[in-house]
Design a protein around this motif. Structure first.
Motif, mmCIF file in Angstrom:
data_model
loop_
_atom_site.group_PDB
_atom_site.id
_atom_site.type_symbol
_atom_site.label_atom_id
_atom_site.label_comp_id
_atom_site.label_asym_id
_atom_site.label_seq_id
_atom_site.Cartn_x
_atom_site.Cartn_y
_atom_site.Cartn_z
ATOM 1 N N UNK A 259 -1.002 -5.956 5.816
ATOM 2 C CA UNK A 259 -2.170 -5.149 5.693
ATOM 3 C C UNK A 259 -3.473 -5.940 5.827
ATOM 4 N N UNK A 260 -4.460 -5.394 6.509
ATOM 5 C CA UNK A 260 -5.485 -6.267 6.761
ATOM 6 C C UNK A 260 -6.526 -5.946 5.399
ATOM 7 N N UNK A 261 -6.391 -4.655 4.840
ATOM 8 C CA UNK A 261 -7.188 -4.301 3.805
ATOM 9 C C UNK A 261 -6.386 -4.457 2.517
ATOM 10 N N UNK A 262 -6.623 -5.511 1.552
ATOM 11 C CA UNK A 262 -5.281 -5.955 0.529
ATOM 12 C C UNK A 262 -5.072 -4.664 -0.416
ATOM 13 N N UNK A 263 -4.078 -4.356 -0.292
ATOM 14 C CA UNK A 263 -3.429 -2.922 -1.139
ATOM 15 C C UNK A 263 -2.034 -3.661 -1.947
ATOM 16 N N UNK A 264 -2.017 -3.329 -3.259
ATOM 17 C CA UNK A 264 -0.824 -3.546 -3.945
ATOM 18 C C UNK A 264 0.179 -2.621 -3.727
ATOM 19 N N UNK A 265 1.268 -2.853 -3.477
ATOM 20 C CA UNK A 265 2.668 -2.339 -3.090
ATOM 21 C C UNK A 265 3.128 -1.973 -4.615
ATOM 22 N N UNK A 266 3.035 -0.692 -4.795
ATOM 23 C CA UNK A 266 3.723 -0.372 -6.315
ATOM 24 C C UNK A 266 4.795 0.646 -6.241
ATOM 25 N N UNK A 267 5.900 0.475 -6.834
ATOM 26 C CA UNK A 267 7.058 1.387 -6.566
ATOM 27 C C UNK A 267 6.869 2.177 -7.888
ATOM 28 N N UNK A 268 6.490 3.277 -7.677
ATOM 29 C CA UNK A 268 6.101 4.103 -8.631
ATOM 30 C C UNK A 268 5.388 5.506 -8.124
ATOM 31 N N UNK A 269 5.443 6.731 -8.734
ATOM 32 C CA UNK A 269 4.923 7.996 -8.191
ATOM 33 C C UNK A 269 3.661 8.093 -8.490
#
Length: 417
Positions: free
Chosen positions: A155-165
């Protein structure tokens, strides 16, 4: 042995109870600091959209997503903002600062809960339990447990991958660690327990910028500068990269030129009944910067097609070839209020190896961001009657200088025999 097994079970149950109590206590403590952010259409007084916001330790500051408040920022004569607290208190909101690249907004509020959110300065460990808070589908505030999986890869724009709804309406809400400190801001969901968060350090940078420039309340000016700076940084990296080429039909085309541009491919060469054989490759930086419900920017897309119609009459092949050429379109969403019509230049060019191509270079200007443009480029080889290579790219929200430099590098990288 049974005694050991019994103790282990007791310890596990105790641990689960502590975690459940912790989540319950977090929600009870911080629910009053969560607000529903409402965008109201002034003429009707009705809700146009909703999201979530959370009150920071800093006096009178609320955090939410830019996309939650964008209509009120861009169209203040038509929309206004209001908050609704869990105690049913209501009040007006005023946007103070935005970061459109990271989809964040700082908003002024008179609401003062007893407990407020603070920002975590350390990153969680991989696999840590996090808690996302928000108001999904206008059903009331909830807490959703999930897992921290680091930053989204490629990802170019930093985003946290969160396993949750993370569901609609939770946008702009906080995701916190076990201590209740904010590690990210809810921003998007891909369904199937796949959520994305803006990292807390992006929020810290926005706060620092706001504190430094509190007297600059010109939000359109802020947005224009952020868009320009973002594309300058991105294209500096792309243009400086050593573009690797791969074999493609009778020629060569660029592969994944930087880590955040990913490529896929497909073909029908195994289908004997198809008279026109196609091999296609698609490369994109597929993330968007949200500007409004009708306008997005920040995407880069490249597409390559090799068409071979050995069983077709040259006129039949030309008609099919022409159809594929005419299907090229801009890759981002924009309305006529956002951009001017495309203006195009058509040329026939000759490669160093003597091959010829028809090229089309189209540009449309952003009406409210004078230094930015959308660009569409297409080249189609001309020297063969029953086969051809089509190369195509679209850029959105790019400066004239970067668009021209990208076009030069792209055209030099596409080779055919």
């Amino acid at each position: 042995m049974r005694w050991i097994w019994f103790c282990c079970c007791l310890l596990l149950l105790t641990t689960l109870k502590v975690q459940a109590d912790s989540a319950e206590q977090l929600f009870a403590r911080y629910e009053p600091a969560l607000l529903q952010v409402r965008v109201l259409e002034k003429a009707s007084g009705a809700k146009s959209s909703i999201g979530t916001g959370f009150v920071l330790e800093q006096p009178n500051l609320l955090v939410t997503n830019y996309h939650v408040v964008s209509e009120a920022v861009l169209f203040p004569d038509k929309y206004q903002l209001e908050y609704l607290a869990v105690n049913q208190q209501k009040g007006a909101l005023t946007v103070l600062a935005v970061d459109v690249v990271n989809d964040l907004a700082l908003v002024q509020t008179d609401y003062q809960p007893e407990h407020r959110f603070s920002i975590q300065t350390e990153k969680p460990v991989q696999g840590a339990t996090l808690y996302s808070l928000g108001n999904p589908h206008d059903l009331g505030m909830i807490l959703v447990p999930g897992t921290y999986n680091g930053l989204q890869k490629y990802s170019y724009y930093p985003r946290i991958h969160f396993t949750g709804a993370v569901n609609a309406g939770m946008s702009g809400g906080p995701t916190v660690d076990a201590s209740g400190k904010v590690v990210g801001v809810n921003v998007a969901s891909a369904g199937n327990q796949l959520g994305f968060l803006v990292p807390a350090d992006a929020l810290q940078r926005l706060l620092a910028s706001y504190q430094q420039h509190q007297n600059d309340a010109d939000l359109p000016k802020q947005i224009a500068q952020q868009l320009f700076d973002s594309q300058q940084k991105m294209f500096s990296e792309i243009l400086a990269a050593n573009w690797q080429l791969k074999d493609f039909g009778p020629g060569k085309v660029p592969d994944e030129v930087v880590p955040f541009i990913r490529c896929w491919g497909e073909s029908n060469v195994e289908k004997s009944k198809d008279q026109l054989k196609k091999v296609a490759a698609f490369c994109s930086q597929g993330e968007e910067i949200f500007l409004s419900q009708q306008f997005s920017t920040g995407r880069i897309e490249m597409q390559f097609e090799w068409l071979h119609g050995a069983a077709l009459h040259p006129l039949q092949f030309f008609n099919r070839y022409q159809q594929n050429i005419s299907s090229a379109n801009a890759d981002n969403q924009a309305s006529k209020e956002d951009v001017t019509p495309f203006e195009c230049q058509h040329k026939v060019v000759q490669q160093a190896n003597g091959q010829h191509a028809k090229t089309i270079f189209c540009v449309r200007a952003y009406r409210n961001f004078a230094a930015l443009f959308d660009v569409l480029y297409l080249a189609a080889s001309l020297d063969h009657q029953q086969q051809g290579v089509i190369s195509h790219f679209t850029l959105s929200g790019v400066s004239q200088e970067n668009a021209q430099a990208f076009a030069r590098k792209f055209s030099e990288a596409v080779l055919w025999q």
